[in-house]
Design a protein around this motif. Structure first.
Motif, PDB file in Angstrom:
ATOM      1  N   GLU A  88       3.386   5.005  18.574  1.00  0.00           N
ATOM      2  CA  GLU A  88       3.190   3.772  17.813  1.00  0.00           C
ATOM      3  C   GLU A  88       3.787   2.611  18.588  1.00  0.00           C
ATOM      4  N   LEU A  89       3.026   1.529  18.708  1.00  0.00           N
ATOM      5  CA  LEU A  89       3.504   0.332  19.390  1.00  0.00           C
ATOM      6  C   LEU A  89       3.195  -0.875  18.516  1.00  0.00           C
ATOM      7  N   TYR A  90       4.224  -1.641  18.237  1.00  0.00           N
ATOM      8  CA  TYR A  90       4.121  -2.815  17.363  1.00  0.00           C
ATOM      9  C   TYR A  90       4.437  -4.071  18.153  1.00  0.00           C
ATOM     10  N   ARG A  91       3.839  -5.164  17.760  1.00  0.00           N
ATOM     11  CA  ARG A  91       4.053  -6.459  18.416  1.00  0.00           C
ATOM     12  C   ARG A  91       5.542  -6.782  18.505  1.00  0.00           C
ATOM     13  N   ASP A  92       6.266  -6.470  17.419  1.00  0.00           N
ATOM     14  CA  ASP A  92       7.706  -6.724  17.364  1.00  0.00           C
ATOM     15  C   ASP A  92       8.284  -5.957  16.175  1.00  0.00           C
ATOM     16  N   ALA A  93       9.588  -6.063  15.984  1.00  0.00           N
ATOM     17  CA  ALA A  93      10.243  -5.337  14.887  1.00  0.00           C
ATOM     18  C   ALA A  93       9.718  -5.795  13.528  1.00  0.00           C
ATOM     19  N   ALA A  94       9.366  -7.061  13.402  1.00  0.00           N
ATOM     20  CA  ALA A  94       8.826  -7.562  12.130  1.00  0.00           C
ATOM     21  C   ALA A  94       7.485  -6.891  11.803  1.00  0.00           C
ATOM     22  N   ALA A  95       6.652  -6.673  12.812  1.00  0.00           N
ATOM     23  CA  ALA A  95       5.369  -5.980  12.589  1.00  0.00           C
ATOM     24  C   ALA A  95       5.617  -4.542  12.147  1.00  0.00           C
ATOM     25  N   PHE A  96       6.634  -3.906  12.714  1.00  0.00           N
ATOM     26  CA  PHE A  96       6.989  -2.560  12.284  1.00  0.00           C
ATOM     27  C   PHE A  96       7.453  -2.568  10.833  1.00  0.00           C
ATOM     28  N   GLU A  97       8.264  -3.525  10.456  1.00  0.00           N
ATOM     29  CA  GLU A  97       8.737  -3.622   9.065  1.00  0.00           C
ATOM     30  C   GLU A  97       7.562  -3.860   8.117  1.00  0.00           C
ATOM     31  N   THR A  98       6.607  -4.682   8.529  1.00  0.00           N
ATOM     32  CA  THR A  98       5.401  -4.896   7.725  1.00  0.00           C
ATOM     33  C   THR A  98       4.657  -3.578   7.554  1.00  0.00           C
ATOM     34  N   HIS A  99       4.497  -2.839   8.646  1.00  0.00           N
ATOM     35  CA  HIS A  99       3.839  -1.526   8.606  1.00  0.00           C
ATOM     36  C   HIS A  99       4.540  -0.606   7.606  1.00  0.00           C
ATOM     37  N   GLU A 100       5.850  -0.509   7.711  1.00  0.00           N
ATOM     38  CA  GLU A 100       6.625   0.399   6.861  1.00  0.00           C
ATOM     39  C   GLU A 100       6.563   0.026   5.379  1.00  0.00           C
ATOM     40  N   SER A 101       6.289  -1.232   5.069  1.00  0.00           N
ATOM     41  CA  SER A 101       6.276  -1.687   3.679  1.00  0.00           C
ATOM     42  C   SER A 101       4.920  -1.516   2.992  1.00  0.00           C
ATOM     43  N   GLN A 102       3.902  -1.107   3.735  1.00  0.00           N
ATOM     44  CA  GLN A 102       2.572  -0.945   3.155  1.00  0.00           C
ATOM     45  C   GLN A 102       2.538   0.264   2.225  1.00  0.00           C
ATOM     46  N   GLU A 103       1.841   0.140   1.112  1.00  0.00           N
ATOM     47  CA  GLU A 103       1.769   1.227   0.123  1.00  0.00           C
ATOM     48  C   GLU A 103       1.215   2.515   0.731  1.00  0.00           C
ATOM     49  N   TYR A 104       0.182   2.400   1.581  1.00  0.00           N
ATOM     50  CA  TYR A 104      -0.401   3.598   2.186  1.00  0.00           C
ATOM     51  C   TYR A 104       0.572   4.273   3.152  1.00  0.00           C
ATOM     52  N   VAL A 105       1.463   3.525   3.779  1.00  0.00           N
ATOM     53  CA  VAL A 105       2.480   4.132   4.660  1.00  0.00           C
ATOM     54  C   VAL A 105       3.559   4.797   3.814  1.00  0.00           C
ATOM     55  N   ILE A 106       3.966   4.142   2.752  1.00  0.00           N
ATOM     56  CA  ILE A 106       4.943   4.738   1.832  1.00  0.00           C
ATOM     57  C   ILE A 106       4.399   6.053   1.277  1.00  0.00           C
ATOM     58  N   ASP A 107       3.123   6.071   0.905  1.00  0.00           N
ATOM     59  CA  ASP A 107       2.490   7.298   0.412  1.00  0.00           C
ATOM     60  C   ASP A 107       2.449   8.372   1.500  1.00  0.00           C
ATOM     61  N   PHE A 108       2.112   7.975   2.741  1.00  0.00           N
ATOM     62  CA  PHE A 108       2.092   8.917   3.860  1.00  0.00           C
ATOM     63  C   PHE A 108       3.472   9.545   4.063  1.00  0.00           C
ATOM     64  N   LEU A 109       4.505   8.718   4.076  1.00  0.00           N
ATOM     65  CA  LEU A 109       5.863   9.208   4.309  1.00  0.00           C
ATOM     66  C   LEU A 109       6.292  10.208   3.239  1.00  0.00           C
ATOM     67  N   ALA A 110       5.883   9.971   1.996  1.00  0.00           N
ATOM     68  CA  ALA A 110       6.236  10.888   0.906  1.00  0.00           C
ATOM     69  C   ALA A 110       5.417  12.178   0.978  1.00  0.00           C
ATOM     70  N   GLU A 111       4.110  12.068   1.205  1.00  0.00           N
ATOM     71  CA  GLU A 111       3.245  13.246   1.177  1.00  0.00           C
ATOM     72  C   GLU A 111       3.435  14.150   2.392  1.00  0.00           C
ATOM     73  N   ARG A 112       3.738  13.575   3.536  1.00  0.00           N
ATOM     74  CA  ARG A 112       3.822  14.372   4.769  1.00  0.00           C
ATOM     75  C   ARG A 112       4.859  15.489   4.686  1.00  0.00           C
ATOM     76  N   GLU A 113       5.902  15.279   3.903  1.00  0.00           N
ATOM     77  CA  GLU A 113       6.999  16.245   3.853  1.00  0.00           C
ATOM     78  C   GLU A 113       6.548  17.632   3.398  1.00  0.00           C
ATOM     79  N   ARG A 114       5.524  17.701   2.575  1.00  0.00           N
ATOM     80  CA  ARG A 114       5.074  19.020   2.098  1.00  0.00           C
ATOM     81  C   ARG A 114       4.414  19.845   3.202  1.00  0.00           C
ATOM     82  N   TYR A 115       4.017  19.188   4.310  1.00  0.00           N
ATOM     83  CA  TYR A 115       3.315  19.865   5.394  1.00  0.00           C
ATOM     84  C   TYR A 115       4.194  20.180   6.605  1.00  0.00           C
ATOM     85  N   LEU A 116       5.399  19.631   6.652  1.00  0.00           N
ATOM     86  CA  LEU A 116       6.193  19.663   7.877  1.00  0.00           C
ATOM     87  C   LEU A 116       7.420  20.551   7.793  1.00  0.00           C
TER      88      LEU A 116
END
Length: 104
Positions: free
Chosen positions: A56-84
Motif C-alpha cells: 500500500e502506498l499513500y500520498r501522505d499520512a493524511a491520505a492513509f488516515e482517510t483510508h483507515e476511516s472509511q466504513e468499508y476499510v473498518i468493515d474489512f479490518l473487522a471481518e478479516r480476523e475470522r480468516y487469518l
C-alpha cells in the motif's frame, strides 16, 4: 509518501478464498473512492498458498488516515480476523520508485 507492506497468513484454503473475496470487494471501494491511495496491490505468495501480501502506498499520512476511516476499510479490518492466523505489518518510507514521484 507513506507505505505499508502487510503479510497475512490465512487459517486454511477456505479461509484464503474468503479473504481473497473480501479483499477484492474492499479493493473496488478503494479504487473508486480514494484519490490519495496511490497503490493498493494484493499478492499471492508463490509456494505459500495461505499467505497474502498487500503493498500500500499513500500520498501522505493524511491520505492513509482517510483510508483507515472509511466504513468499508473498518468493515474489512473487522471481518478479516475470522480468516487469518497471523498478520505482520511493516511501515515504509519510500526512497525510490519508477512511476511514482517521491518528494522528501
Amino acid at each position: 509518501m507513506f507505505g505499508l507492506m502487510v503479510r497475512f497468513t490465512c487459517k486454511d484454503e477456505a479461509a484464503a478464498a474468503a479473504f481473497d473475496d473480501l479483499a477484492a470487494r474492499t479493493g473496488e471501494h478503494i479504487r473508486a473512492n480514494e484519490p490519495g491511495t496511490v497503490i493498493y496491490a494484493t499478492h499471492r505468495v508463490d509456494g505459500q498458498p495461505l499467505q497474502r501480501i498487500f503493498y500500500e502506498l499513500y500520498r501522505d499520512a493524511a491520505a492513509f488516515e482517510t483510508h483507515e476511516s472509511q466504513e468499508y476499510v473498518i468493515d474489512f479490518l473487522a471481518e478479516r480476523e475470522r480468516y487469518l492466523s497471523s498478520t505482520e505489518v511493516d511501515r515504509l518510507d519510500l526512497v525510490f520508485a519508477k512511476g511514482v514521484r517521491v518528494e522528501h
